[in-house]
Design an enzyme around this catalytic site. Structure first.
Site, PDB file in Angstrom:
ATOM      1  N   CYS A  34       0.818  -1.148  -0.056  1.00 14.25           N
ATOM      2  CA  CYS A  34       0.032  -0.048  -0.054  1.00 14.25           C
ATOM      3  C   CYS A  34       0.727   1.195  -0.021  1.00 14.25           C
ATOM      4  O   CYS A  34       0.410   2.305   0.139  1.00 14.25           O
ATOM      5  CB  CYS A  34      -0.872  -0.011   1.196  1.00 14.25           C
ATOM      6  N   HIS A  71      -2.068   8.335   5.703  1.00 15.09           N
ATOM      7  CA  HIS A  71      -2.353   7.023   5.173  1.00 15.09           C
ATOM      8  C   HIS A  71      -4.009   6.484   5.781  1.00 15.09           C
ATOM      9  O   HIS A  71      -4.735   5.881   4.893  1.00 15.09           O
ATOM     10  CB  HIS A  71      -1.465   6.076   5.708  1.00 15.09           C
ATOM     11  N   GLU A  96      -0.358   5.483  13.379  1.00  6.45           N
ATOM     12  CA  GLU A  96       0.129   6.740  12.683  1.00  6.45           C
ATOM     13  C   GLU A  96      -0.375   8.279  13.150  1.00  6.45           C
ATOM     14  O   GLU A  96       0.398   8.973  13.165  1.00  6.45           O
ATOM     15  CB  GLU A  96      -0.527   6.548  11.094  1.00  6.45           C
ATOM     16  N   LYS A 147      -8.964   8.474   2.167  1.00  5.98           N
ATOM     17  CA  LYS A 147      -9.693   7.130   2.294  1.00  5.98           C
ATOM     18  C   LYS A 147     -11.021   7.055   2.553  1.00  5.98           C
ATOM     19  O   LYS A 147     -11.927   6.209   2.218  1.00  5.98           O
ATOM     20  CB  LYS A 147      -8.672   6.530   2.702  1.00  5.98           C
ATOM     21  N   HIS A 196      -9.717   2.326   0.217  1.00  2.00           N
ATOM     22  CA  HIS A 196      -8.314   1.747   0.252  1.00  2.00           C
ATOM     23  C   HIS A 196      -7.881   1.381  -1.039  1.00  2.00           C
ATOM     24  O   HIS A 196      -8.216   0.274  -1.318  1.00  2.00           O
ATOM     25  CB  HIS A 196      -7.775   1.010   1.526  1.00  2.00           C
ATOM     26  N   PHE A 241       1.772  -3.485   3.940  1.00  2.00           N
ATOM     27  CA  PHE A 241       2.065  -4.965   4.318  1.00  2.00           C
ATOM     28  C   PHE A 241       3.493  -5.214   3.935  1.00  2.00           C
ATOM     29  O   PHE A 241       3.997  -4.685   2.953  1.00  2.00           O
ATOM     30  CB  PHE A 241       1.165  -5.908   3.740  1.00  2.00           C
TER      31      PHE A 241
END
Lengths: 411, 79
Positions: free
Chosen positions: A166, A306, A317, A335, A340, A399
């Site tokens: 991502c 993010h 975050e 998002k 996402h 990831f």
């Protein structure tokens, strides 16, 4: 604005966006400012554990690319080509006349042609190996995003696909900046693309516990930084930026929407899928990006975070943002609107951050009604905020423990 | 176009999304931008359409729709 002497900035002269929020920059920017989620029930996934997501509405590949061409491409490639064409046109560049050898392509992708692989695997099981299409591999491989865009635009410089999950779209922009800094290219189309909303992919994500379970109300499901968030909503899309050295952009009289001034990457080296709980990887990426830009934490006006809407990401975050930047920056997660878009997210969000710089507007975070009490950051909610955005940051985590941060500034 | 040609034309326009206006008896697969991989895909679909085996490589890009129809007719397929 603070001094940025010594840093290497590249001009963003073109944007192309094909996302759940719309096709084209204007549609995207209009929708993003509403703060209304694009998530809807997906009739093709009624048997899946999560039957809702964010698709690109009204994307007619046959009309845009020609039926026979579109037939040979997976959707992640189709989205990338349309975004790349938009971006070149937005930059005022004509691929029929440019020096293609000086044009590079760097696109992020993660899951490749998942639709093709599922379809062909079914054919193999049902009818044997001879039933498997000879186009399986060229439709499946992740690098085909760059390969087909290069064919479509006659771009004959370096081309590659970045795969940092991502964070791929952000990694692509950072890599593109290096190609411009080294002189390998004069123009780079950089971005990301993803379209893998298949039963297997979504089941896998659901089984990980990554996806929101709010199937009774999909539009409220993605709620970044909200106390009641329960996971992300999967989306598809592509975002492509045209990047050039600032002096080249100026010399040809191009409009510079914003400048990519800094990039930082770091790896958690902690766990395959869980972020390092202290957020030290993304902190390192952000601090590196700010130093690369010649800027300090106090210079940042806006963060396009993010902000996936998973319990773990947003608290990790959000705490990191407070620790590094204090409480001055206006934070948003777009998002909430787009879902996402995985490998495309970093590029799409960098484009939104560029538009925030250009327009002096920070879009709101959809569905944020009660900020997670663990967090003490200024998350924009409800309505877009008009403010000066000289310095914007876009953060991405993937990831594998991949972290990336971009610093964008006004020109 | 004869019956077999018409059925091939229908496959080209429906399964491969070839512009129907570009298809006639004398057009070659090369002119339709069919490469060797797409021709194998076409063979698989025509096998099912006509119920007759077509080996990889039997269809070549210099063949016309008429040539392909004759190949299929020679294998005993009928309209």
């Amino acid at each position: 604005m603070a001094q940025t002497g010594g840093s290497f900035g590249v001009a963003i002269t073109g944007l192309g966006l094909v996302t759940p929020a719309g096709i084209g920059v204007q549609q995207n920017w209009d929708r993003i400012q509403t703060g209304i989620s694009c998530a809807t029930t997906d009739e093709s996934l009624t048997d899946s554990p999560v039957g809702f997501n964010c698709r690109v509405p009204g994307f007619d590949a046959d009309a845009l690319l020609g039926g026979f061409s579109a037939w040979q491409m997976e959707r992640f490639v189709q989205l990338a080509i349309v975004a790349a064409r938009q971006s070149a046109a937005d930059a005022g560049l004509d691929p029929s006349t440019w020096d293609g050898a000086r044009v590079g392509i760097v696109l992020g992708n993660s899951l490749g042609g998942a639709q093709t692989f599922e379809r062909q695997h079914s054919a193999l099981l049902e009818r044997g190996p001879r039933a498997v299409s000879p186009l399986t591999i060229p439709m499946y491989m992740v690098n085909m995003a760059a390969g087909y865009v290069a064919i479509d635009l006659g771009a004959k410089g370096p081309s590659l696909v970045t795969a940092t999950a991502c964070a791929s779209g952000s990694t692509a922009i950072g890599t593109a900046r290096d190609l411009l800094r080294s002189g390998a290219c004069d123009v780079v189309l950089a971005g990301g693309t993803e379209s893998a909303l298949t039963p297997t992919t979504l089941s896998g994500l659901a089984r990980m516990g990554a996806l929101s379970k709010r199937s009774d109300d999909p539009a409220s499901a993605c709620r970044p930084f909200d106390a009641d968030r329960d996971g992300f909503v999967a989306g598809e899309g592509a975002g492509v930026l045209v990047l050039e050295r600032i002096e080249d952009a100026r010399a040809r009289g191009a409009r510079i929407r914003a400048v990519v001034r800094g990039f930082g990457a770091a790896t958690d080296a902690h766990h395959a899928t869980a972020p390092e709980p202290g957020g030290r990887g993304i902190e390192q990426a952000l601090r590196t990006a700010l130093a690369d830009a010649g800027l300090g934490p106090g210079d940042v006006d806006h963060v396009n975070a993010h902000g996936t809407s998973t319990p773990m990401n947003d608290v990790t975050e959000g705490r990191m943002l407070r620790r590094v930047l204090g409480d001055r920056a206006a934070v948003t997660s777009t998002k909430g609107v787009t879902g996402h878009t995985l490998a495309a997210a970093g590029a799409i969000e960098a484009a939104y951050a560029a538009l925030a710089v250009e327009h002096g507007t920070v879009p709101p975070t959809a569905n944020l009604t009660r900020l997670d009490p663990e967090l003490d950051i200024d998350v924009v909610a409800g309505a877009a905020r008009t403010t000066t955005v000289d310095v914007a940051v876009s953060t991405s985590l993937g990831f594998g423990g991949h972290n990336a941060a971009l610093v964008l500034t006004a020109h | 176009m004869n019956g077999i040609e018409q059925r091939i034309a229908n496959v080209l326009s429906t399964s491969f999304k070839v512009d129907p206006n570009a298809i006639d008896s004398d057009v070659t697969f090369l002119a339709l931008k069919f490469d060797s991989l797409v021709l194998i895909e076409l063979s698989l679909i025509l096998e099912k359409e006509f119920g007759t085996p077509i080996e990889d490589g039997e269809l070549t890009d210099d063949m016309t729709i008429n040539d392909a129809a004759e190949l299929i007719a020679a294998k005993g397929a009928t309209v």
